[in-house]
Motif scaffolding. Structure first.
Motif, PDB file in Angstrom:
ATOM      1  N   THR A  54       0.829  -1.210   0.000  1.00 38.93           N
ATOM      2  CA  THR A  54       0.000   0.000   0.000  1.00 38.93           C
ATOM      3  C   THR A  54       0.856   1.249   0.000  1.00 38.93           C
ATOM      4  OG1 THR A  54      -1.820  -1.116   1.161  1.00 38.93           O
ATOM      5  CG2 THR A  54      -1.767   1.296   1.257  1.00 38.93           C
ATOM      6  N   ARG A  55       1.851   1.289   0.867  1.00 36.94           N
ATOM      7  CA  ARG A  55       2.714   2.478   0.943  1.00 36.94           C
ATOM      8  C   ARG A  55       3.493   2.694  -0.353  1.00 36.94           C
ATOM      9  NH1 ARG A  55       3.000   0.548   6.235  1.00 36.94           N
ATOM     10  NH2 ARG A  55       4.882  -0.668   5.879  1.00 36.94           N
ATOM     11  N   MET A  56       3.938   1.609  -0.987  1.00 35.53           N
ATOM     12  CA  MET A  56       4.654   1.750  -2.263  1.00 35.53           C
ATOM     13  C   MET A  56       3.751   2.378  -3.323  1.00 35.53           C
ATOM     14  SD  MET A  56       6.974  -1.645  -2.856  1.00 35.53           S
ATOM     15  CE  MET A  56       8.337  -2.068  -1.768  1.00 35.53           C
ATOM     16  N   LEU A  57       2.512   1.926  -3.402  1.00 31.44           N
ATOM     17  CA  LEU A  57       1.588   2.454  -4.406  1.00 31.44           C
ATOM     18  C   LEU A  57       1.204   3.895  -4.079  1.00 31.44           C
ATOM     19  CD1 LEU A  57      -0.729  -0.643  -4.994  1.00 31.44           C
ATOM     20  CD2 LEU A  57       1.220   0.123  -6.345  1.00 31.44           C
ATOM     21  N   GLU A  58       1.030   4.202  -2.813  1.00 32.57           N
ATOM     22  CA  GLU A  58       0.698   5.578  -2.429  1.00 32.57           C
ATOM     23  C   GLU A  58       1.839   6.529  -2.778  1.00 32.57           C
ATOM     24  OE1 GLU A  58      -2.371   5.066   1.328  1.00 32.57           O
ATOM     25  OE2 GLU A  58      -0.210   5.105   1.710  1.00 32.57           O
ATOM     26  N   GLU A  59       3.045   6.081  -2.555  1.00 29.70           N
ATOM     27  CA  GLU A  59       4.205   6.934  -2.852  1.00 29.70           C
ATOM     28  C   GLU A  59       4.368   7.147  -4.346  1.00 29.70           C
ATOM     29  OE1 GLU A  59       7.319   4.819  -0.954  1.00 29.70           O
ATOM     30  OE2 GLU A  59       6.714   5.400   1.088  1.00 29.70           O
ATOM     31  N   ALA A  60       3.921   6.194  -5.158  1.00 31.07           N
ATOM     32  CA  ALA A  60       4.030   6.335  -6.611  1.00 31.07           C
ATOM     33  C   ALA A  60       3.119   7.429  -7.139  1.00 31.07           C
ATOM     34  CB  ALA A  60       3.688   5.004  -7.279  1.00 31.07           C
ATOM     35  N   ARG A  61       1.982   7.661  -6.432  1.00 27.02           N
ATOM     36  CA  ARG A  61       1.002   8.705  -6.742  1.00 27.02           C
ATOM     37  C   ARG A  61       0.251   8.449  -8.045  1.00 27.02           C
ATOM     38  NH1 ARG A  61       0.820  13.001  -3.453  1.00 27.02           N
ATOM     39  NH2 ARG A  61       2.559  13.307  -2.005  1.00 27.02           N
ATOM     40  N   HIS A  62       0.933   8.258  -9.155  1.00 27.12           N
ATOM     41  CA  HIS A  62       0.194   8.050 -10.402  1.00 27.12           C
ATOM     42  C   HIS A  62       0.861   7.027 -11.315  1.00 27.12           C
ATOM     43  CE1 HIS A  62       3.072  10.636 -12.611  1.00 27.12           C
ATOM     44  NE2 HIS A  62       3.118  11.318 -11.481  1.00 27.12           N
ATOM     45  N   ASP A  63       2.177   6.884 -11.223  1.00 25.42           N
ATOM     46  CA  ASP A  63       2.885   5.918 -12.071  1.00 25.42           C
ATOM     47  C   ASP A  63       3.037   4.625 -11.275  1.00 25.42           C
ATOM     48  OD1 ASP A  63       4.249   4.762 -14.109  1.00 25.42           O
ATOM     49  OD2 ASP A  63       6.164   5.757 -13.687  1.00 25.42           O
ATOM     50  N   PHE A  64       1.938   3.869 -11.158  1.00 25.93           N
ATOM     51  CA  PHE A  64       1.917   2.732 -10.249  1.00 25.93           C
ATOM     52  C   PHE A  64       2.771   1.580 -10.769  1.00 25.93           C
ATOM     53  CE2 PHE A  64      -2.299   4.790  -9.722  1.00 25.93           C
ATOM     54  CZ  PHE A  64      -2.134   5.212  -8.413  1.00 25.93           C
ATOM     55  N   PRO A  65       3.639   1.049  -9.920  1.00 24.49           N
ATOM     56  CA  PRO A  65       4.433  -0.109 -10.341  1.00 24.49           C
ATOM     57  C   PRO A  65       3.565  -1.356 -10.389  1.00 24.49           C
ATOM     58  CG  PRO A  65       4.815   0.369  -8.022  1.00 24.49           C
ATOM     59  CD  PRO A  65       3.947   1.484  -8.552  1.00 24.49           C
ATOM     60  N   GLY A  66       3.901  -2.287 -11.295  1.00 24.94           N
ATOM     61  CA  GLY A  66       3.193  -3.559 -11.350  1.00 24.94           C
ATOM     62  C   GLY A  66       3.663  -4.483 -10.249  1.00 24.94           C
ATOM     63  N   ILE A  67       3.019  -5.626 -10.127  1.00 28.49           N
ATOM     64  CA  ILE A  67       3.370  -6.527  -9.031  1.00 28.49           C
ATOM     65  C   ILE A  67       4.790  -7.057  -9.171  1.00 28.49           C
ATOM     66  CG2 ILE A  67       2.387  -8.549 -10.196  1.00 28.49           C
ATOM     67  CD1 ILE A  67       1.557  -9.504  -7.348  1.00 28.49           C
ATOM     68  N   ASP A  68       5.261  -7.216 -10.413  1.00 26.58           N
ATOM     69  CA  ASP A  68       6.637  -7.696 -10.594  1.00 26.58           C
ATOM     70  C   ASP A  68       7.641  -6.675 -10.053  1.00 26.58           C
ATOM     71  OD1 ASP A  68       5.779 -10.045 -11.768  1.00 26.58           O
ATOM     72  OD2 ASP A  68       5.880  -9.243 -13.812  1.00 26.58           O
ATOM     73  N   GLU A  69       7.386  -5.388 -10.339  1.00 32.61           N
ATOM     74  CA  GLU A  69       8.295  -4.350  -9.853  1.00 32.61           C
ATOM     75  C   GLU A  69       8.237  -4.231  -8.336  1.00 32.61           C
ATOM     76  OE1 GLU A  69       9.065   0.484 -10.327  1.00 32.61           O
ATOM     77  OE2 GLU A  69       7.785  -0.588 -11.769  1.00 32.61           O
ATOM     78  N   VAL A  70       7.027  -4.314  -7.770  1.00 35.29           N
ATOM     79  CA  VAL A  70       6.887  -4.249  -6.311  1.00 35.29           C
ATOM     80  C   VAL A  70       7.636  -5.410  -5.668  1.00 35.29           C
ATOM     81  CG1 VAL A  70       5.251  -4.466  -4.395  1.00 35.29           C
ATOM     82  CG2 VAL A  70       4.705  -2.996  -6.340  1.00 35.29           C
TER      83      VAL A  70
END
Length: 386
Positions: free
Chosen positions: A260-276
């Motif tokens: 959740t924190r990773m996606l929130e920090e991305a703001r708009h350029d959301f990483p895919g599950i592989d990148e996470v």
């Protein structure tokens, strides 16, 4: 004879909710406060009820205080050791009403019907500090709520906690439908105790001991009964509040919180599950397995983050709907609108200030005006340059 649960039609959803992770201190103290209050009425001082748990009596009246599931189990363990009454937990649960659960309880209380109730229960149960897992199913004749242990509790402690929760479940149903609500039956996996007759009297229904599962059943006809305190506008407001509170719980809990924190920090350029997964130095398969163990998924977390950001952009900025769709990674505005209806059950325009001429819509949660306006300005500049 009580019937065996059968697959339920799509209009009457089945659900399975797991208890929360044990250690993150992210849950409100509603249940601990109720239990300690009942112990105090039985002559047990709060300090003894909370001994060794890591909570203070003053925390119980602090709306901002938080505890972990392990701490709540500790309070239950103390209660089990401090009282001799084998019916204490069941009687205590029967004294708990839905408002005891705070916003979550009020949301359930104001739900319009069974389907909305089950949807809210599944989405926001983490706000109730769940210790036990729950399955809910519907057969041709009965609704069945089954409880199970997912934390390897000692059998006697599990039975104590189960009694408290079954008592709460019965009172909650009466809050929803009125005092006329009755159970059709109770099944308990424990052996028949000496005080079995008193248990039957408290439930007001047949009780089978030595059953394969621990569950309560009630007549399916209640599914079609109106909720006696249904209030669509109140439920709508509480739905948003509970959503944000559960997001805070998820953001502080386990692997789902990290994602959740990773996606929130991305703001708009959301990483895919592989990148996470790569950032966490694991494979995507391992990450999926970890999330599944917590009752979560990458797609579900991404939906939650997108929904929250979309609502904040709608309320706090002048961004157009197609701009918000682009920021959140949707290729088409229509796809965003479809997803938004799935997330909220409403149209994006319903979240705009002064929507439909009804005055300003109050914003709940932290403002994101600066970041959102910056994105809006950038998009407008790109459009002008294009």
């Amino acid at each position: 004879m009580l019937d065996r649960p059968q697959p339920v039609p799509a209009s009457l959803p089945m659900l399975r909710t797991l208890p929360a992770a044990l250690d993150p201190a992210v849950h409100p103290l509603h249940k601990a406060r109720a239990l300690v209050t009942q112990l105090e009425a039985a002559g047990v001082e709060p300090a003894r009820a909370l001994a060794g748990v890591g909570l203070q009596a003053r925390d119980l009246d602090n709306v901002a205080a938080r505890m972990s599931i392990r701490q709540l189990i500790g309070v239950f363990r103390n209660a089990h050791a401090l009282v001799d009454d084998p019916l204490f937990a069941l009687r205590g649960g029967l004294q708990c009403h839905l408002p005891m659960l705070g916003y979550f309880g009020l949301l359930l209380l104001t739900s319009a019907n069974w389907k909305q109730l089950m949807t809210c229960f599944e989405k926001h149960r983490q706000h109730s500090t769940p210790v036990l897992g729950v399955n809910v199913s519907v057969s041709d004749a009965h609704c069945v709520m089954t409880y199970f242990d997912a934390h390897d509790l000692e059998p006697e402690l599990f039975s104590f906690i189960l009694d408290f929760h079954l008592g709460m479940a019965l009172t909650y149903q009466r809050d929803l439908y009125g005092e006329g609500f009755q159970l059709a039956g109770v099944r308990l996996s424990r052996a028949r105790p000496r005080h079995a007759a008193e248990i039957v009297e408290l439930y007001g229904a047949p009780v089978r001991f030595g059953a394969a599962r621990d569950e309560i059943l009630w007549d399916r006809r209640w599914v079609g009964e109106p909720m006696r305190m249904a209030d669509p506008l109140t439920a709508q407001a509480l739905e948003e509040i509970c959503g944000q509170l559960c997001e805070q719980i998820a953001a502080g809990s386990g692997v789902a919180g990290v994602v959740t924190r990773m996606l929130e920090e991305a703001r708009h350029d959301f990483p895919g599950i592989d990148e996470v997964a790569a950032r966490m130095h694991v494979t995507s398969r391992t990450l999926r397995r970890w999330l599944l163990a917590e009752g979560a998924s990458y797609a579900g977390i991404l939906d939650t983050v997108r929904a929250r950001m979309a609502i904040r952009y709608l309320r706090a900025t002048r961004m157009k709907t197609d701009e918000i769709a682009r920021v959140l990674g949707f290729g088409a505005t229509a796809s965003f609108r479809t997803a938004f209806r799935r997330w909220t059950g409403r149209q994006p325009s319903d979240f705009r200030p002064r929507s439909r001429g009804r005055g300003d819509v109050p914003r709940i949660g932290q403002p994101v005006r600066d970041a959102a306006e910056a994105i809006s300005d950038r998009l407008q500049l790109e459009n002008q340059q294009g």
